[in-house]
Design an enzyme around this catalytic site. Structure first.
Site, PDB file in Angstrom:
ATOM      1  N   TRP A   1       0.836  -1.195   0.000  1.00 41.09           N
ATOM      2  CA  TRP A   1       0.000   0.000   0.000  1.00 41.09           C
ATOM      3  C   TRP A   1       0.880   1.257   0.000  1.00 41.09           C
ATOM      4  O   TRP A   1       0.432   2.325   0.277  1.00 41.09           O
ATOM      5  CB  TRP A   1      -0.899  -0.008   1.244  1.00 41.09           C
TER       6      TRP A   1
ATOM      7  N   CYS B   1      -6.674  -4.675  -1.868  1.00 44.27           N
ATOM      8  CA  CYS B   1      -7.830  -5.531  -1.571  1.00 44.27           C
ATOM      9  C   CYS B   1      -8.568  -6.041  -2.799  1.00 44.27           C
ATOM     10  O   CYS B   1      -8.937  -7.202  -2.864  1.00 44.27           O
ATOM     11  CB  CYS B   1      -8.781  -4.855  -0.593  1.00 44.27           C
TER      12      CYS B   1
ATOM     13  N   HIS C   1     -13.574  -1.552   1.157  1.00 42.77           N
ATOM     14  CA  HIS C   1     -12.786  -2.778   1.246  1.00 42.77           C
ATOM     15  C   HIS C   1     -13.521  -3.860   0.465  1.00 42.77           C
ATOM     16  O   HIS C   1     -14.725  -4.021   0.606  1.00 42.77           O
ATOM     17  CB  HIS C   1     -12.580  -3.194   2.702  1.00 42.77           C
TER      18      HIS C   1
ATOM     19  N   GLU D   1     -30.789   0.422  10.110  1.00 45.08           N
ATOM     20  CA  GLU D   1     -30.299   1.226  11.227  1.00 45.08           C
ATOM     21  C   GLU D   1     -31.469   1.632  12.133  1.00 45.08           C
ATOM     22  O   GLU D   1     -32.492   2.119  11.653  1.00 45.08           O
ATOM     23  CB  GLU D   1     -29.630   2.486  10.633  1.00 45.08           C
TER      24      GLU D   1
ATOM     25  N   ASP E   1     -18.440   1.329  15.663  1.00 43.12           N
ATOM     26  CA  ASP E   1     -18.711   2.740  15.938  1.00 43.12           C
ATOM     27  C   ASP E   1     -17.414   3.520  15.762  1.00 43.12           C
ATOM     28  O   ASP E   1     -16.335   2.994  16.008  1.00 43.12           O
ATOM     29  CB  ASP E   1     -19.161   2.918  17.396  1.00 43.12           C
TER      30      ASP E   1
ATOM     31  N   GLU F   1     -31.745  -4.799  14.637  1.00 41.96           N
ATOM     32  CA  GLU F   1     -30.363  -4.352  14.573  1.00 41.96           C
ATOM     33  C   GLU F   1     -29.772  -4.307  15.972  1.00 41.96           C
ATOM     34  O   GLU F   1     -28.654  -4.749  16.214  1.00 41.96           O
ATOM     35  CB  GLU F   1     -30.280  -2.963  13.914  1.00 41.96           C
TER      36      GLU F   1
ATOM     37  N   ASP G   1     -12.046 -13.603   3.008  1.00 45.52           N
ATOM     38  CA  ASP G   1     -11.303 -12.371   2.764  1.00 45.52           C
ATOM     39  C   ASP G   1      -9.815 -12.713   2.729  1.00 45.52           C
ATOM     40  O   ASP G   1      -9.268 -13.241   3.688  1.00 45.52           O
ATOM     41  CB  ASP G   1     -11.604 -11.361   3.883  1.00 45.52           C
TER      42      ASP G   1
ATOM     43  N   ASN H   1     -19.908  -2.988  11.353  1.00 44.89           N
ATOM     44  CA  ASN H   1     -20.753  -2.483  12.434  1.00 44.89           C
ATOM     45  C   ASN H   1     -20.032  -1.634  13.472  1.00 44.89           C
ATOM     46  O   ASN H   1     -20.622  -1.280  14.487  1.00 44.89           O
ATOM     47  CB  ASN H   1     -21.406  -3.660  13.167  1.00 44.89           C
TER      48      ASN H   1
ATOM     49  N   TYR I   1      -6.444   4.684   0.215  1.00 44.93           N
ATOM     50  CA  TYR I   1      -7.840   4.247   0.361  1.00 44.93           C
ATOM     51  C   TYR I   1      -8.041   3.489   1.660  1.00 44.93           C
ATOM     52  O   TYR I   1      -9.156   3.211   2.077  1.00 44.93           O
ATOM     53  CB  TYR I   1      -8.302   3.404  -0.842  1.00 44.93           C
TER      54      TYR I   1
END
Lengths: 729, 729
Positions: free
Chosen positions: A284, A319, A378, A490, A443, A495, A401, A441, A562
């Protein structure tokens, strides 16, 4: 002595196992053409027994097997079939076959030391009833000297390249065909077969996720999605062998190669080079002298072939390269696969549900202390399979992944993890679900750092991360938004329950008491910004109270990779003003192109962090805004009417949009079924100059074909073009 | 250019992360002694502010901290405390502390780029209330210039070596103590603390599983269990630093080092050298020229120190060495741990519930085709912890296994897997439960291989594998049978349900229709057999019908490694006889010592496979019988009354029991708190000769101490001795 101790002899299997671990499809021992029974009692008299004159495995592209098995697209002269589905072979003997008297079988072998109990040696007898989990065989026709057999590999057969023999039993021993590599048979996964664990019950989806060899990868920013064409090329010459080589190189035992869960997990480790000398080296850094820049690739084929031929990891990927190569691997072996893009992906955060952003006492962003990063986007993969290893209900799409992540587990592999389990927060089920849950997910927690080194969380943004998950539509070049497969809407009760479940399974979250909202702040850019242009960043403030408010605002403009990592700050500005009761005010921050244009990295995005304080400390304002700069496209023009094996040409055109020379420019052009990859170099393209490159070729496959071009140089990356060509007979 | 491509530059974190991944406890940057705030406004006037004269962290063995934290046994001059429990420090200032005016804090830092939000930088202020998940601090006493603080690390603090500073805040900046490595603090796991995830609520168990530095490892055969003493030595000089080095060498991010699940998983990979240059190189070949034979070690200390000093894997280990070193690592960091032994352990079988044994058409064993092996025994570890990452109810003992296994997952790490989940067949919960379930629950499937290469299962033995699981009793040198923690009793409904659950989660099993039992066969050896002696293998047959039966019996005698792998066949015999109606007949097979004695491998066991046919094919008889040969012990005699720091001696004695010379004999003697490891070599010991070795030393620790000796040479391994010495003041 010390030196001696440093070089222990290579490990041996002596004492450890009777037979060394069999983990190479390439390894083989030939079977004898005559295998005598016991002590020979004089020369065997074989003239009464069947002699095998010819074995025809009907392997041509236009014969029944490849058509029915959806393998006629592979550029491979050998027979390729899918498990759990019958294929035909024709045996010609020296005389008609007599079921009463003659006994023969067809033998399939894979790897060294093949064994019946391991599924690596399978003798198949005519009229062997099809039993679940076993191979079957029946005689379709027996006419003159020719017997036509229909053979069905077990629906959970090992996947790979098998050797095939025909053997006739005699009281003296076994008479067998000679080893002939032309009779090798590839057995692949079969999404068309109900009993296969990769069964996919929709023809349009199978056409897209298994048979489509060209695709689109999404990137950029959530409000400004960019597309990038990609040649997966799973049917190109040598790619299937390269995929088998990848598993051999991973020393994956053959016995595990019946299970798509295990194969996709091994591949998630092998697609990146970390730990295990896998396929692609990640970088990167923006410095790609020793290989191809991640942005310069047009497809997976060169990467896989280069790796299989050299055995050395290929430089470089990011990625979308990992995900695209992984997708080729999956589709090539017959596992339904797709590339998906998560916008604003929380990364390297140890499977915690928070991304920490550190501000100083004045509310100004401190990049040197902010370790966590949110990637603008990603890419990862989904593969479709049943999950018998975890409770019922979590089959279907699984996340894998291959991008190496820095997690507290120290592992450079990830998945398969059930998408449904992630949606419901059921992250206790293997593999690696906590990391993926956190990617979509987390925060964003803003911390205020005092001068004495203490810190406290002052604001939590629950909406920023995982804004949307996109993939390509089935059957057409459009965006399919699959966010709802990963998250409940949301703010809904479902959720909340899903996040609570994840927190129960030990994902850490930071709870804070929110400050009252006094002022609203909104950030936007009027239109899409062409690279090299000036523009305004517009900040809008709204006072939600009847009192006057004093605001101090900091605007930081950064060039970011990125990955969300800052390369340099190119502007820093502060504003101070007051807002009257209920007043709305707009402030424009002018961004000059000359400030940023020489500092850009390969993905031309500008990242603004806007923070501030209302009345000293009543409220902390925070916002992050990504401005992707628009890059011109390559145009590809076709000349002539495309016909199979007839010469035609295309012209690639491009004009330098910058006010400076482009140097050491490479252009790559690739089109499976049309031409091999071509690369052309231009030492200099002056400002406003155009290049025109005409390339002649002869299409080798019929129907809709795609041609992808990609331009790359130090000052300008991500310049693509794509065109569709319909090849007539 | 090609060459250039083969050597890409080392990877960089540029573009990938703001701050490189912090995965080294050893890395550090010193903090400045004065950290000014903002732009200096003339020279700071600090005379009104607290000056730190002395920091006393009460780190001596006989002071309060090490006593209360159960860390006084560590041979380490630095402070060692456990998380979630208060420790005291005394600060001496230039004048009395005035809470109204003065502001200071104690700072704890670990690794590079320490950060509050990552738990790698913790500033602790006096009278900082103890909140769950946070550090606490209160002033115990403030008298004259001295303040005594009680500091409590968070119960989920990172475990490792922290740097400590005391900092005083002034309006000009922070005044700080200089970096002083003598004030470093090790923070360990705390089984005595309820809030710690390794909390263990039993003092006797904590004394055994955390504080006992000597143990017993069981091996041999289920009906003839042998014991081997082992010095875990977790408190010896340098061992704690070696354990931290292991995590650094694994590049384990510091943020993960609060979680015993992650630490034990990383360690299961790092204890073996496969993949990651971990601690011990496994070898089962019988050739140990380049290092120490696995059987020759007496303890873990030399291995860990050698590894930490050289950074190079240590040669050689087998399962009990991996398990013993792992146990030292666990207990050293404060995670309750124990070594367990599973008798007849199914290995390398891809997590399938079957071990395949191949017989020929006559029912004779075919070693060349039998890949699967059943280890006579296998040692692994259990560690005690809560499992917040999987559903409630699976905390407690967890299996971890550091012996590299050849599984279809291609991974050389295993666990932690909940013992309770294994017992109930709930193998869908991480990590690696299917493999462990198979090790104790596999069936032995006998296959008959026809001349034409086909095979069919003819018999299944469900009782052979996982006959019992043993560990050392708490507080005394006895066997504790813990089989019932792993399995429900054979034949119960609960057992059937557990196996059904495992099969549901995709473990494969072979079902066959059993043949009727016509004849019973029983195999035994009259008494325990001393190495070098002849003996009889007794076969007893009982006809369970009223018809006469004709039997053909094959007896194969093999020298096997403890992995169940055959080295050589030393006898092969067949018997043919008839049994009258309801008759019982005993056949003795005479085994001459000269046939086996020169072929033995390090674990002197003989393995008999007895197979046969009744009336051609009515019934196939199969049995496996392991005869461990008895090996003489070393005797250790003490002279003098053991007193602290006073010279005393022990004498090791041994007589060669074989009828041949023992050559190149090494003896190792080790006793923590008594002496460092000593090794002595003897070039030759003639038959019936004795050696006598007297060694002088001064005990350095009080109380009950153990001394372990181990003799090793090519012809004779596993010769141990142990003695207990009570050291008086």
């Amino acid at each position: 002595m010390a030196d001696k101790e440093r070089r222990p002899p290579p490990p041996t299997h002596v004492g450890r196992s009777n037979i060394p671990s069999i983990s190479s499809n390439a390894e083989e021992e030939a079977l004898p053409e005559f295998e005598p029974f016991g002590i020979p009692r004089g020369p065997p008299n074989l003239k009464d027994f069947l002699d095998i004159w010819d074995v025809n495995i009907l392997k041509n592209r236009d014969e029944i097997n490849k058509k029915e098995h959806h393998t006629d697209l592979y550029d491979n002269v050998k027979l390729i079939v899918r498990r759990g589905q019958p294929f035909q072979i024709k045996l010609t003997f020296n005389r008609p076959y007599n079921p009463e008297k003659d006994q023969f079988c067809v033998e399939f072998l894979i790897g060294g030391s093949p064994q019946v109990s391991k599924g690596t040696y399978i003798p198949v007898f005519p009229n062997q009833e099809q039993v679940k989990g076993e191979w079957g065989c029946r005689i379709l026709q027996s006419e003159d000297n020719v017997v036509t057999l229909s053979i069905t590999p077990a629906a959970d057969s090992i996947v790979g390249k098998f050797r095939m023999y025909v053997a006739v039993m005699t009281p003296y021993g076994i008479r067998r065909t000679a080893r002939n590599p032309e009779r090798d048979v590839y057995i692949l996964f079969n999404p068309w077969c109900e009993d296969d664990s990769v069964s996919l019950d929709n023809e349009a989806e199978r056409n897209e996720y298994v048979l489509n060899d060209v695709g689109t990868i999404y990137y950029g920013e959530a409000s400004n999605v960019e597309t990038r064409p990609w040649i997966f090329g799973q049917f190109e010459y040598g790619v299937l062998d390269a995929c088998l080589y990848v598993m051999d190189n991973a020393q994956m035992p053959l016995t595990g190669r019946k299970d798509p869960v295990k194969i996709s997990r091994i591949a998630s480790a092998m697609v990146n080079s970390k730990d295990d000398d896998g396929i692609v080296v990640g970088s990167w850094s923006g410095e790609y002298l020793y290989g191809v820049a991640p942005t310069a690739w047009t497809g997976s084929v060169d990467i896989l072939l280069n790796y299989a031929n050299s055995g050395v990891p290929v430089c470089y990927g990011q990625c979308w390269v990992f995900a695209a190569v992984f997708n080729t691997f999956l589709r090539c072996l017959g596992i339904p696969g797709r590339v998906v893009t998560n916008f604003f992906s929380a990364h390297d955060n140890d499977g915690n549900l928070k991304i920490d952003v550190i501000l100083d006492e004045n509310g100004k962003f401190m990049p040197s202390l902010t370790k966590d990063s949110i990637w603008n986007y990603h890419c990862w993969n989904e593969c479709y399979m049943s999950r018998p290893d975890i409770p019922v209900g979590f089959g279907g799409w699984q996340v894998v992944d291959a991008t190496p992540q820095e997690t507290s587990d120290g592992m450079y592999r990830c998945g398969p993890a059930s998408v449904k389990a992630i949606k419901h927060g059921q992250i206790c089920f293997k593999y690696d679900a906590p990391f993926i849950f956190a990617e979509i997910n987390s925060d964003v927690v803003y911390w205020k750092r005092m001068r004495d080194g203490t810190q406290q969380p002052i604001k939590v943004n629950k909406q920023h991360v995982g804004q949307m998950v996109l993939t390509k539509e089935v059957g057409r070049d459009e965006i399919k938004n699959i966010t709802d497969l990963y998250k409940f809407p949301e703010g809904t009760e479902e959720e909340r329950l899903a996040v609570d479940a994840a927190v129960m399974y030990n994902l850490k979250r930071t709870q804070i008491t929110e400050q009252p909202t006094v002022v609203d702040m909104d950030v936007r850019v009027q239109e899409s910004v062409l690279i090299g242009n000036d523009f305004n960043l517009t900040l809008e403030f709204k006072n939600r109270t009847g009192q006057q408010q004093t605001l101090v605002i900091y605007v930081n403009g950064n060039i970011v990779f990125y990955t969300g990592v800052t390369k340099t700050e190119f502007m820093s500005k502060s504003l101070e003003f007051t807002l009257g009761p209920w007043e709305t005010k707009t402030e424009n921050v002018f961004v000059e192109s000359k400030k940023y244009v020489n500092k850009l990295v390969e993905q031309a995005t500008l990242h603004f962090i806007i923070t501030g304080r209302v009345n000293d400390d009543t409220q902390i304002l925070t916002a992050q805004h990504v401005v992707p700069l628009q890059i011109p496209r390559l145009t590809i023009k076709m000349e002539g009417v495309p016909k199979l094996n007839e010469e035609m040409s295309v012209t690639v055109e491009f004009t330098n949009p910058l006010k400076k020379n482009l140097e050491d420019v490479s252009i790559r052009l690739e089109g499976p079924g049309l031409m091999k990859t071509k690369v052309k170099m231009y030492s200099i393209i002056p400002p406003n100059s155009s290049l025109t490159w005409t390339e002649y070729f002869r299409p080798s496959k019929l129907g809709v074909r795609k041609l992808v071009a990609c331009l790359d140089c130090a000052a300008l990356h991500q310049v693509h073009g794509v065109t569709e060509i319909y090849v007539n007979p």
